[in-house]
Scaffold this active site. Structure first.
Site, PDB file in Angstrom:
ATOM      1  N   GLU A  93       4.941 -21.458 -20.335  1.00 17.77           N
ATOM      2  CA  GLU A  93       4.434 -21.539 -21.713  1.00 17.77           C
ATOM      3  C   GLU A  93       2.906 -21.541 -21.747  1.00 17.77           C
ATOM      4  O   GLU A  93       2.300 -20.896 -22.601  1.00 17.77           O
ATOM      5  CB  GLU A  93       5.015 -22.792 -22.393  1.00 17.77           C
ATOM      6  CG  GLU A  93       6.517 -22.661 -22.616  1.00 17.77           C
ATOM      7  CD  GLU A  93       7.184 -23.978 -23.009  1.00 17.77           C
ATOM      8  OE1 GLU A  93       7.101 -24.950 -22.232  1.00 17.77           O
ATOM      9  OE2 GLU A  93       7.767 -24.040 -24.100  1.00 17.77           O
ATOM     10  N   ALA A 120       6.159 -29.135 -17.420  1.00 17.13           N
ATOM     11  CA  ALA A 120       5.690 -30.464 -17.802  1.00 17.13           C
ATOM     12  C   ALA A 120       6.134 -31.445 -16.725  1.00 17.13           C
ATOM     13  O   ALA A 120       7.100 -31.177 -15.998  1.00 17.13           O
ATOM     14  CB  ALA A 120       6.288 -30.842 -19.152  1.00 17.13           C
ATOM     15  N   GLU A 139      14.320 -25.559 -19.016  1.00 16.97           N
ATOM     16  CA  GLU A 139      14.478 -26.845 -19.711  1.00 16.97           C
ATOM     17  C   GLU A 139      15.934 -27.170 -20.012  1.00 16.97           C
ATOM     18  O   GLU A 139      16.335 -28.335 -20.001  1.00 16.97           O
ATOM     19  CB  GLU A 139      13.675 -26.853 -21.020  1.00 16.97           C
ATOM     20  CG  GLU A 139      12.164 -26.915 -20.847  1.00 16.97           C
ATOM     21  CD  GLU A 139      11.504 -25.548 -20.687  1.00 16.97           C
ATOM     22  OE1 GLU A 139      12.210 -24.542 -20.406  1.00 16.97           O
ATOM     23  OE2 GLU A 139      10.278 -25.476 -20.852  1.00 16.97           O
ATOM     24  N   GLY A 171       6.903 -25.571 -19.044  1.00 13.81           N
ATOM     25  CA  GLY A 171       5.549 -25.635 -19.584  1.00 13.81           C
ATOM     26  C   GLY A 171       4.565 -24.744 -18.837  1.00 13.81           C
ATOM     27  O   GLY A 171       3.562 -24.303 -19.410  1.00 13.81           O
TER      28      GLY A 171
HETATM   29  N1  CAA Z   1       7.617 -32.444 -12.819  1.00 16.88           N
HETATM   30  C1  CAA Z   1       7.376 -33.391 -11.911  1.00 16.88           C
HETATM   31  N2  CAA Z   1       7.427 -33.170 -10.576  1.00 16.88           N
HETATM   32  C2  CAA Z   1       7.769 -31.929 -10.181  1.00 16.88           C
HETATM   33  C3  CAA Z   1       8.064 -30.895 -11.069  1.00 16.88           C
HETATM   34  C4  CAA Z   1       7.955 -31.198 -12.476  1.00 16.88           C
HETATM   35  N3  CAA Z   1       8.156 -30.250 -13.404  1.00 16.88           N
HETATM   36  N4  CAA Z   1       8.372 -29.785 -10.382  1.00 16.88           N
HETATM   37  C5  CAA Z   1       8.283 -30.103  -9.084  1.00 16.88           C
HETATM   38  N5  CAA Z   1       7.931 -31.409  -8.942  1.00 16.88           N
HETATM   39  C6  CAA Z   1       7.724 -32.158  -7.698  1.00 16.88           C
HETATM   40  C7  CAA Z   1       9.048 -32.561  -7.069  1.00 16.88           C
HETATM   41  O1  CAA Z   1       9.533 -33.752  -7.644  1.00 16.88           O
HETATM   42  C8  CAA Z   1       8.649 -32.716  -5.622  1.00 16.88           C
HETATM   43  O2  CAA Z   1       8.015 -33.969  -5.462  1.00 16.88           O
HETATM   44  P1  CAA Z   1       8.387 -34.884  -4.155  1.00 16.88           P
HETATM   45  O3  CAA Z   1       7.931 -34.049  -2.982  1.00 16.88           O
HETATM   46  O4  CAA Z   1       7.557 -36.118  -4.376  1.00 16.88           O
HETATM   47  O5  CAA Z   1       9.856 -35.101  -4.191  1.00 16.88           O
HETATM   48  C9  CAA Z   1       7.561 -31.654  -5.433  1.00 16.88           C
HETATM   49  O6  CAA Z   1       7.100 -31.308  -6.735  1.00 16.88           O
HETATM   50  C10 CAA Z   1       8.090 -30.381  -4.779  1.00 16.88           C
HETATM   51  O7  CAA Z   1       9.219 -29.956  -5.527  1.00 16.88           O
HETATM   52  P2  CAA Z   1      10.606 -29.516  -4.837  1.00 16.88           P
HETATM   53  O8  CAA Z   1      10.866 -30.372  -3.631  1.00 16.88           O
HETATM   54  O9  CAA Z   1      11.658 -29.519  -5.900  1.00 16.88           O
HETATM   55  O10 CAA Z   1      10.231 -28.038  -4.356  1.00 16.88           O
HETATM   56  P3  CAA Z   1      11.204 -26.797  -4.151  1.00 16.88           P
HETATM   57  O11 CAA Z   1      10.384 -25.743  -3.510  1.00 16.88           O
HETATM   58  O12 CAA Z   1      12.479 -27.231  -3.495  1.00 16.88           O
HETATM   59  O13 CAA Z   1      11.621 -26.323  -5.650  1.00 16.88           O
HETATM   60  C11 CAA Z   1      11.152 -25.775  -7.962  1.00 16.88           C
HETATM   61  C12 CAA Z   1      10.642 -25.794  -6.500  1.00 16.88           C
HETATM   62  C13 CAA Z   1      12.312 -24.767  -8.096  1.00 16.88           C
HETATM   63  C14 CAA Z   1       9.989 -25.330  -8.837  1.00 16.88           C
HETATM   64  C15 CAA Z   1      11.639 -27.197  -8.354  1.00 16.88           C
HETATM   65  O14 CAA Z   1      10.619 -28.129  -8.024  1.00 16.88           O
HETATM   66  C16 CAA Z   1      11.952 -27.374  -9.809  1.00 16.88           C
HETATM   67  O15 CAA Z   1      13.007 -26.964 -10.245  1.00 16.88           O
HETATM   68  N6  CAA Z   1      11.050 -27.996 -10.598  1.00 16.88           N
HETATM   69  C17 CAA Z   1      11.274 -28.312 -11.975  1.00 16.88           C
HETATM   70  C18 CAA Z   1      11.122 -27.074 -12.859  1.00 16.88           C
HETATM   71  C19 CAA Z   1      11.447 -27.418 -14.303  1.00 16.88           C
HETATM   72  O16 CAA Z   1      12.529 -27.795 -14.646  1.00 16.88           O
HETATM   73  N7  CAA Z   1      10.434 -27.257 -15.194  1.00 16.88           N
HETATM   74  C20 CAA Z   1      10.565 -27.539 -16.602  1.00 16.88           C
HETATM   75  C21 CAA Z   1      10.010 -28.898 -16.901  1.00 16.88           C
HETATM   76  S1  CAA Z   1      10.325 -29.419 -18.592  1.00 16.88           S
HETATM   77  C22 CAA Z   1       9.128 -28.683 -19.519  1.00 16.88           C
HETATM   78  O17 CAA Z   1       8.277 -27.980 -19.031  1.00 16.88           O
HETATM   79  C23 CAA Z   1       9.185 -28.982 -20.978  1.00 16.88           C
HETATM   80  C24 CAA Z   1       8.288 -28.124 -21.833  1.00 16.88           C
HETATM   81  O18 CAA Z   1       8.687 -27.084 -22.309  1.00 16.88           O
HETATM   82  C25 CAA Z   1       6.940 -28.561 -22.137  1.00 16.88           C
END
Ligand code: CAA
Length: 258
Positions: free
Chosen positions: A112, A65, A132, A109
């Site tokens: 999911e 998400a 999460e 998400g």
């Molecule tokens: N939401 C918003 N933006 C996101 C994102 C997310 N889930 N995941 C990645 N991005 C964005 C980053 O902010 C970044 O943007 P900028 O370049 O503008 O800074 C861009 O995508 C690239 O991301 P990274 O620089 O972090 O890339 P990376 O290769 O170093 O890492 C990753 C990749 C491990 C996937 C890392 O991006 C990450 O940990 N993302 C979040 C994953 C996460 O926690 N997901 C769960 C979300 S909560 C949820 O989903 C609730 C539910 O159950 C419905």
């Protein structure tokens, strides 16, 4: 129809939806989920489409998400707007088969949504996880329930409690994905499988999907009763007559979806 966050294309009798927010690793914003629902509605209503493939990019199916979009929402915001239920569940409610073709990250998400599809084909570089907990929340689109049904309590609990990712090989071993394919042939392979399904009788395909899904929702005895009734009902279709007649005449069946 032109979309901003996804690409929807017809590939013969298969609908291909590509999540397309590369700069945010396909983070599932409200706008993206809205477009995904519209594209699914359109493919469901299109009689020429027999199956749907949902994919992302080589780097990310979807990284979850959209954290930036939701981080400041209050309890009342998410409760009142029915966040997740309204919109996301559309994927799980498709009547036509939906195949997830997952390369790269399928996190939160993203994992999911992949699990809401009927089965998952994974590229060798796929990574699945429910991180999460590291954000101070928990899976909200079915992760604790569907992952547990796919891979069992021990692995699901470990993944949800630690946020650790599972690679494609482990995901196949654990039963989360049906097959792992080389990165470069993921979408081609998914389209091939979807096209094979789309060439079968559409109503019988939908009944089969309904019957398998029932296994997750009811007892064995009720599930078998449900399956038996659907099985009986296929004998009222022209396609069952055609399928069995074609076999007896040693030719390919010509299904009419009737
Ligand atoms: N939401 C918003 N933006 C996101 C994102 C997310 N889930 N995941 C990645 N991005 C964005 C980053 O902010 C970044 O943007 P900028 O370049 O503008 O800074 C861009 O995508 C690239 O991301 P990274 O620089 O972090 O890339 P990376 O290769 O170093 O890492 C990753 C990749 C491990 C996937 C890392 O991006 C990450 O940990 N993302 C979040 C994953 C996460 O926690 N997901 C769960 C979300 S909560 C949820 O989903 C609730 C539910 O159950 C419905």
């Amino acid at each position: 129809m032109p979309y901003s966050h996804i690409i929807a294309e017809k590939k013969g009798r298969v609908g291909l939806i590509t999540l397309n927010r590369p700069k945010a690793l396909n983070a599932l914003s409200d706008a993206l989920i809205g477009e995904l629902g519209q594209a699914l509605d359109a493919f469901e209503a299109d009689g020429e489409i027999g199956a749907i493939v949902l994919t992302g990019s080589e780097k990310a199916f979807a990284a979850g998400a959209d954290i930036l979009e939701m981080k400041d929402r209050s309890y009342i915001d998410v409760y009142s707007s029915d966040f997740i239920t309204r919109g996301w569940e559309r994927v799980a409610h498709c009547r036509k088969p939906v195949i997830a073709a997952v390369a790269g990250y399928a996190l939160g998400g993203g994992c999911e949504v992949a699990m809401m599809c009927d089965f998952i084909l994974a590229a060798e570089n796929a990574k699945f996880g429910q991180p999460e907990i590291t954000l101070g929340t928990l899976p909200g689109a079915g992760g604790t329930q569907r992952l547990t049904r796919f891979v069992g309590k021990s692995k699901a609990m470990e993944m949800c409690l630690t946020g650790r990712m599972m690679d494609a090989e482990e995901a196949e071993r654990a039963g989360l994905v049906s097959r792992v394919v080389p990165n470069e042939s993921l979408v081609e392979e998914a389209l091939k499988v979807a096209d094979r399904i789309a060439g079968l009788s559409q109503p019988i395909v939908m009944m089969t999907k309904e019957a398998v899904n029932r296994a997750y929702e009811t007892t064995l005895a009720e599930g078998i009763r449900f399956e038996r009734r659907l099985f009986h009902s296929t004998f009222a279709t022209e396609d069952q007559k055609e399928g069995m007649t074609a076999f007896s005449e040693k030719r390919q069946p010509d299904f009419k979806n009737r």
